[in-house]
Enzyme design. Structure first.
Site, PDB file in Angstrom:
ATOM      1  N   ASN A  84       0.861  -1.188   0.000  1.00 26.90           N
ATOM      2  CA  ASN A  84       0.000   0.000   0.000  1.00 26.90           C
ATOM      3  C   ASN A  84       0.894   1.233   0.000  1.00 26.90           C
ATOM      4  OD1 ASN A  84      -2.234   1.678   0.158  1.00 26.90           O
ATOM      5  ND2 ASN A  84      -2.311   1.566   2.404  1.00 26.90           N
ATOM      6  N   HIS A  88       5.417  19.560 -20.797  1.00 19.38           N
ATOM      7  CA  HIS A  88       5.117  18.291 -20.128  1.00 19.38           C
ATOM      8  C   HIS A  88       4.388  17.373 -21.096  1.00 19.38           C
ATOM      9  CE1 HIS A  88       2.684  15.706 -17.187  1.00 19.38           C
ATOM     10  NE2 HIS A  88       3.937  15.318 -17.091  1.00 19.38           N
ATOM     11  N   HIS A  89       4.911  16.167 -21.257  1.00 19.99           N
ATOM     12  CA  HIS A  89       4.274  15.135 -22.078  1.00 19.99           C
ATOM     13  C   HIS A  89       3.963  13.930 -21.199  1.00 19.99           C
ATOM     14  CE1 HIS A  89       6.352  16.680 -26.017  1.00 19.99           C
ATOM     15  NE2 HIS A  89       5.305  17.416 -25.662  1.00 19.99           N
ATOM     16  N   GLU A  90       2.741  13.810 -20.734  1.00 19.27           N
ATOM     17  CA  GLU A  90       2.318  12.596 -20.049  1.00 19.27           C
ATOM     18  C   GLU A  90       1.792  11.629 -21.094  1.00 19.27           C
ATOM     19  OE1 GLU A  90       1.897   9.579 -18.278  1.00 19.27           O
ATOM     20  OE2 GLU A  90       2.549  11.158 -16.893  1.00 19.27           O
ATOM     21  N   HIS A  99      10.229  10.720 -16.553  1.00 18.11           N
ATOM     22  CA  HIS A  99       9.673  10.208 -15.303  1.00 18.11           C
ATOM     23  C   HIS A  99       8.971   8.885 -15.581  1.00 18.11           C
ATOM     24  CE1 HIS A  99       9.807  13.725 -12.323  1.00 18.11           C
ATOM     25  NE2 HIS A  99      10.639  14.000 -13.313  1.00 18.11           N
ATOM     26  N   GLU A 100       8.978   8.013 -14.562  1.00 13.59           N
ATOM     27  CA  GLU A 100       8.428   6.644 -14.691  1.00 13.59           C
ATOM     28  C   GLU A 100       9.115   5.862 -15.814  1.00 13.59           C
ATOM     29  OE1 GLU A 100       5.858   9.397 -12.824  1.00 13.59           O
ATOM     30  OE2 GLU A 100       5.856   9.239 -15.016  1.00 13.59           O
ATOM     31  N   GLU A 120       7.433  13.529  -4.524  1.00 10.09           N
ATOM     32  CA  GLU A 120       5.985  13.633  -4.682  1.00 10.09           C
ATOM     33  C   GLU A 120       5.230  12.622  -3.824  1.00 10.09           C
ATOM     34  OE1 GLU A 120       5.353  12.950  -8.821  1.00 10.09           O
ATOM     35  OE2 GLU A 120       5.897  10.847  -8.738  1.00 10.09           O
TER      36      GLU A 120
END
Length: 698
Positions: free
Chosen positions: A188, A407-409, A477-478, A502
């Site tokens: 969790n 930003h490119h998500e 990121h990720e 974060e």
């Protein structure tokens, strides 16, 4: 300057004859031999003591005989290499690359396939890779497994995270090797996508400390056209085996000769500072392929980001109208963060306080449609929301001498991102965006692929290379964790690829020891965009019902700008929070991001890190010291300062009653005069830190 010496033995050697190579200093020695069945193996000693026992090497192929036995040695070639090279951005302006190399050329007696194993031994550790030369007997081939083993000698203390094929955003476990067990960790933890294939699977870099006091780190370098390596632990016998991340149909890697595997690396020292300061991973990557790097610049930035994490605003435009896509609900919710007005406020703040850039998340349509349904087309990366005037904001930022960060998500839809990539980069160039933060939250599309598989490694590297064509810097990121590729493409300026700041806003957070481990693990492969600088520590400040908090003191948040190296540093908190604490904010304004020299003064994984860095091209120095959940006192010599000069030292430290849980914002600032003969006493609160700037007095 480069030196090269080689010696080649051009005859077939008996399997019983061991081949040896030592580091330039002679402290580390590696031996290679073939077992009686022709299986390659290696062993490693440090100061004449066994560190890695005899361990198997080899590759298994799909629908072909394995390359793990039946070998004979054709040639053995030894050489010495020494050079110094200058990174575009880095912890130091010049890096020494010095190793002794041994190349073993093998022939499989059954299939006549040739395979070379290349060993390099540095003073920091050893590295080896598999090399497949061009040959008629092996052209296209599929790797089904890697035999590589690391057989250890002791029940080491280990800092580990689960070998998750889709996420590296875990908090670290500090246990004995024998206690590695993924079934016992808290799941969790705020991570949305988890793919852990086994109870004893762990990720690299794997940091260890032996009972004898020796420090070990197992990692890899130059992962190109190959999956990420995880490690399967035999917790009874202290053995590790390489486990490659599979693709959607279970294959590991598709290759064609000539080709090489990534380097498998083992760092070894009896001083933890040697591990944390090592540049071995960078040295194992190819030199820069970019002729012009003048456009690659370090950046400090602010951005519309943390306000979404704390609930002040949202990424989406339509908000609670529960639209399935933007067209269904064009009316603004009133909570959207990426508005023209709000972005101008951030641009003004950046200009006023000397920041280079502004990041804006949630500027483009599609966020209402991102509902976790594994959908392929969510974002087009070119269409702004109606309340975000991209042209006007670009002109406004240019007028204020501030760079915009896109930003490119991708929402994990890699196929969709690649289809739109050139149009997205064209848009960035049209509006003079110099860098992009990319995100890969969610399960990967093409479906069945993992974040750490070969195709995704190729994607991450492709985006960096394509961005270089547009003179755009990348902050991923990720993504899979970096393995030094930023040396080859210096526009890969930073990445997240670990559990960032974060997580403190909305999950169990990061324990105080977290930031003392990352320099020994994630950061060995490249700079991390950790997003430090949070001043309002407790989330109850925004919502009295929230119990989450950042697990540090405010002074430690300042120190992270020095201990967590990155040429891309964010002042992550809300602008109004910095305006409340202008004296502490001054350090963030002053601290540099690119360095001539870095001195790791104290280091112990999981406990503390103290580092001093000299600004590139200037006489200013900055020092950062952080600790885990325990208070810490130490005395630091300032002999790194230039002799004969006086410096004004501004010290930002925890107040006497500071504590990361009970009193995290308590800090004090004092100014003293120092020289290279001075010493400074560091008093770190539980979960605390100290940040110091040194300015020469004229």
């Amino acid at each position: 300057m480069k030196y090269l010496f080689s010696l080649c033995l051009l005859f077939v050697l008996s399997f019983a004859q061991a081949q040896n190579v030592a580091s330039p200093s002679g402290k580390i020695a590696l031996s290679f031999k073939l077992e009686a069945n022709g299986q390659p193996s290696y062993a490693v000693n440090y100061k004449n003591k066994a560190v890695v026992l005899e361990s198997a090497l080899g590759i298994k192929l799909k629908e072909k005989p394995a390359l793990d036995a039946n070998f004979e040695i054709l040639t053995s070639k030894a050489s010495t290499f020494k050079e110094s090279w200058k990174p575009v951005l880095g912890e130091q302006s010049s890096i020494l690359n010095n190793y002794n190399e041994l190349i073993i050329s093998l022939l499989n007696k059954e299939t006549k396939v040739k395979m070379n194993i290349i060993f390099r031994v540095f003073d920091e550790g050893v590295a080896f890779r598999y090399d497949f030369p061009k040959q008629a007997e092996l052209n296209y081939f599929i790797i089904s497994d890697e035999v590589t083993q690391f057989n250890l000698t002791e029940n080491n203390k280990v800092f580990w995270i689960p070998g998750d094929f889709d996420s590296n955003e875990y908090e670290y476990n500090e246990t004995k090797f024998s206690d590695i067990d993924n079934s016992k960790i808290n799941m969790n933890n705020g991570i949305g996508v988890k793919s852990i294939p086994g109870k004893y699977m762990v990720q690299t870099p794997l940091m260890m400390k032996a009972p004898s006091g020796l420090y070990l780190n197992i990692f890899e370098a130059a992962v190109v056209n190959y999956p990420v390596m995880h490690l399967n632990a035999d917790v009874t016998n202290y053995k590790l085996k390489a486990e490659l991340v599979p693709n959607a149909i279970g294959d590991k890697a598709y290759l064609q000769t000539p080709c090489v595997s990534p380097w498998r690396t083992i760092m070894i020292s009896d001083d933890a500072r040697d591990i944390v300061s090592s540049k071995m991973i960078l040295n194992l990557n190819e030199p820069s392929k970019l002729e012009d790097t003048s456009w690659i610049k370090p950046m400090k930035y602010v951005g519309i980001w943390w306000e979404m994490h704390v609930g002040k605003s949202t990424w989406d435009y339509a908000g609670s109208q529960n639209a399935t896509n933007f067209a269904d609900a064009p009316k603004a919710s009133g909570k959207h963060g990426a508005t023209t007005e709000n972005t101008k406020r951030y641009i003004d703040f950046a200009a006023k306080n000397g920041f280079d850039g502004v990041l804006v998340e949630g500027w483009n349509v599609g966020w209402e449609d991102w509902n976790g349904n594994w959908k392929e087309e969510v974002f087009d990366f070119t269409t702004p929301y109606p309340d975000f005037d991209i042209a006007a904001l670009s002109a406004y930022a240019k007028e204020k001498n501030v760079k915009m960060i896109m930003h490119h998500e991708t929402s994990g839809s890699v196929s969709n991102y690649e289809r739109h990539l050139d149009r997205a980069f064209d848009l960035m160039k049209n509006y003079e965006y110099s860098a992009v933060k990319s995100g890969y939250v969610g399960k990967i599309i093409p479906r069945g692929e993992f974040h750490d598989g070969q195709s995704m490694v190729n994607h991450f590297n492709f985006v960096v290379k394509r961005a270089a064509d547009y003179k755009i810097m990348i902050n991923s990121h990720e993504s899979s964790r970096p393995t030094g590729f930023g040396r080859t493409y210096p526009n890969y300026i930073a990445a997240e690829a670990a559990r960032g700041n974060e997580f403190n806003a909305w999950s169990v957070g990061n324990p105080p020891m977290h930031e003392t481990i990352l320099p020994f693990t994630r950061q060995l492969g490249g700079p991390m965009d950790y997003t430090p600088g949070i001043f309002e520590i407790k989330m109850s400040y925004y919502d009295k019902n929230k119990t989450e908090q950042v697990h540090t003191t405010l002074a430690k948040q300042l120190a992270l700008y020095v201990t967590m190296y990155s040429p891309l540093q964010m002042a992550a908190d809300l602008l109004e929070n910095y305006e409340k604490y202008p004296d502490a904010f001054q350090f963030i304004k002053d601290v540099e991001t690119d360095w001539d020299e870095s001195k790791y003064l104290e280091a112990e994984p999981g406990d503390y890190v103290t580092v001093a860095r000299k600004t590139k091209g200037k006489e200013t120095w900055f020092l950062g010291a952080i600790t885990d959940e325990n208070a810490r006192k130490s005395e630091t010599k300032l002999d790194f300062l230039t002799k004969g000069k006086k410096y004004k030292a501004i010290i930002y430290e925890d107040a006497k009653n500071a504590d990361w849980q009970n009193n995290p914002i308590a800090y004090k600032i004092k100014t003293i005069m120092v020289t290279s003969k001075s010493k400074i006493k560091l008093n770190l609160a539980p979960g605390g830190g100290t940040a110091i700037s040194f300015e020469p007095i004229q």
